[in-house]
Write an enzyme that holds these catalytic residues in place. Structure first.
Site, PDB file in Angstrom:
ATOM      1  N   CYS A 104       0.828  -1.200   0.000  1.00 31.77           N
ATOM      2  CA  CYS A 104       0.000   0.000   0.000  1.00 31.77           C
ATOM      3  C   CYS A 104       0.866   1.255   0.000  1.00 31.77           C
ATOM      4  O   CYS A 104       0.589   2.217  -0.718  1.00 31.77           O
ATOM      5  CB  CYS A 104      -0.927  -0.003   1.218  1.00 31.77           C
ATOM      6  SG  CYS A 104      -1.969   1.471   1.340  1.00 31.77           S
ATOM      7  N   CYS A 200      -4.987  -2.537   6.814  1.00 27.44           N
ATOM      8  CA  CYS A 200      -5.771  -1.335   6.527  1.00 27.44           C
ATOM      9  C   CYS A 200      -7.203  -1.615   6.084  1.00 27.44           C
ATOM     10  O   CYS A 200      -8.125  -0.989   6.571  1.00 27.44           O
ATOM     11  CB  CYS A 200      -5.041  -0.482   5.491  1.00 27.44           C
ATOM     12  SG  CYS A 200      -4.114  -1.411   4.269  1.00 27.44           S
TER      13      CYS A 200
END
Length: 370
Positions: A104, A200
């Site tokens: 990410c 996340c």
């Protein structure tokens, strides 16, 4: 290091957490023009009890209001699904345990976000990561955060020179306690907000339940080191090396093979993908859980090239001390590490991140270990 002398237009990734909020405050206090962006990276279940993105945006907007800065809500969910989540699922299907936070950072926060920020006329971007950037003779080094209990350089090890040259980590110079003190002092509404944990896009939800939405179950035998069937697994993708909880077997009645007693906990030690078999062993110190060497590939180096073959240190998982090792680079982005002391549950798919003291040199994806 993390500050810059002249006034610049800096776009801050405001997550709703206290670290990015204080980062924005510090930059504004230095006289910079600060603009905030809230990144929305996941939207499959926004109304889910575990998905906090709506509350996070409200917190980020409240912070922006207190600081007197603009905030833009940007949706990167499509990019995230293509660049991060698809790879995450591929790795789990192959029996490995990926680290989506590393991907990410490389693909979204310091690529898609950075590109968007520069389209807005940014000079630099800033995030609330606990890390530092040091420039030496035009070369940028990634350093550990000064608060070593919060250091996040492990997750940032795939950043390159171009990305680091455009990035600020304002809280990298501070201890977490100091960050919270500043937040309270200036009246930030999220001063006491607890740190987010978990992956996340999964948040605090039960991990196996989440993964089962996307991966097919393929049950098979659980065997001990002697090949005895002692249970059934729900699918190899749902287990990771070193896992202790959620295996679904109790202690055996007889004495373990290598001195483990019936009461010693079981740990996931190996996966045989071809035979769809999960191997477990008893005892934290079992030899099958110890590795003196590892091989990694898909390497990424902060300097743009592999370090010299000298004694260095490495982490094979985020929450561990640096382990002394000998580094040897191979061709095609592969490398090997030979450790001074055995490392526990070295897991394919996780990142092996290499350090020279406080300098994070980069790393790669663990392929195998012995």
């Amino acid at each position: 290091m993390s500050s810059t002398p002249r006034k610049q237009r800096i776009v801050v990734g405001l997550s709703g957490g206290v670290d990015s909020a204080v980062s924005a405050h510090l930059l504004k206090a230095q006289g910079h023009e600060v603009v905030a962006i809230f990144m929305k990276n996941w939207e499959d279940d926004d109304d889910d009890e575990y998905c906090s993105s709506r509350q996070d945006f409200l917190d980020a907007a409240s912070v922006a209001d207190v600081l007197g800065i603009e905030i833009e809500h940007v949706n990167f969910a499509a990019d995230y699904k293509d660049r991060v989540f698809a790879e995450f699922l591929r790795e789990y299907q192959a029996g490995r345990t990926p680290n989506p936070d590393v991907l990410c950072n490389a693909e979204i926060k310091f690529k898609a976000f950075l590109d968007h920020a520069f389209a807005l006329g940014a000079d630099k971007i800033a995030t609330g990561h606990y890390a530092r950037v040091r420039e030496r003779a035009g070369h940028h080094e990634l350093l550990k955060g000064l608060d070593h209990t919060k250091d996040q350089s492990y997750f940032l090890h795939r950043l390159n020179q171009a990305q680091l040259s455009k990035t600020l980590f304002p809280v990298g110079e501070l201890k977490k306690t100091e960050v919270r003190r500043i937040a309270a002092e200036i009246g930030l509404p999220n001063a006491k907000k607890k740190d987010s944990t978990g992956i996340c896009f999964i948040g605090e939800r039960p991990f196996r339940e989440f993964l089962a939405r996307y991966l097919a179950n393929a049950p098979g035998p659980i065997k001990d080191e002697r090949g005895r069937v002692i249970g059934e697994h729900v699918g190899l993708s749902f287990y990771t090396l070193g896992q202790r909880k959620g295996i679904g077997i109790g202690g055996l009645k007889e004495k373990g093979h290598k001195g483990g007693s019936a009461h010693d906990p079981w740990f996931v030690a190996r996966k045989d993908m071809a035979a769809n078999t999960l191997y477990v062993v008893q005892g934290h110190e079992h030899p099958w859980l110890q590795s003196m060497t590892l091989a990694a590939d898909d390497a990424s180096w902060v300097a743009g090239h592999a370090p010299d073959a000298v004694p260095l240190a490495a982490k094979t998982r985020y929450r561990q001390a640096d382990a002394a090792c000998q580094f040897d680079a191979a061709r095609n982005g592969a490398f090997e590490l030979r450790f001074e002391h055995a490392q526990w549950a070295v897991t394919p798919g996780q990142s092996a991140v290499v350090y020279d003291g406080e300098v994070c040199l980069g790393g790669g994806v663990i392929a195998s270990s012995e």
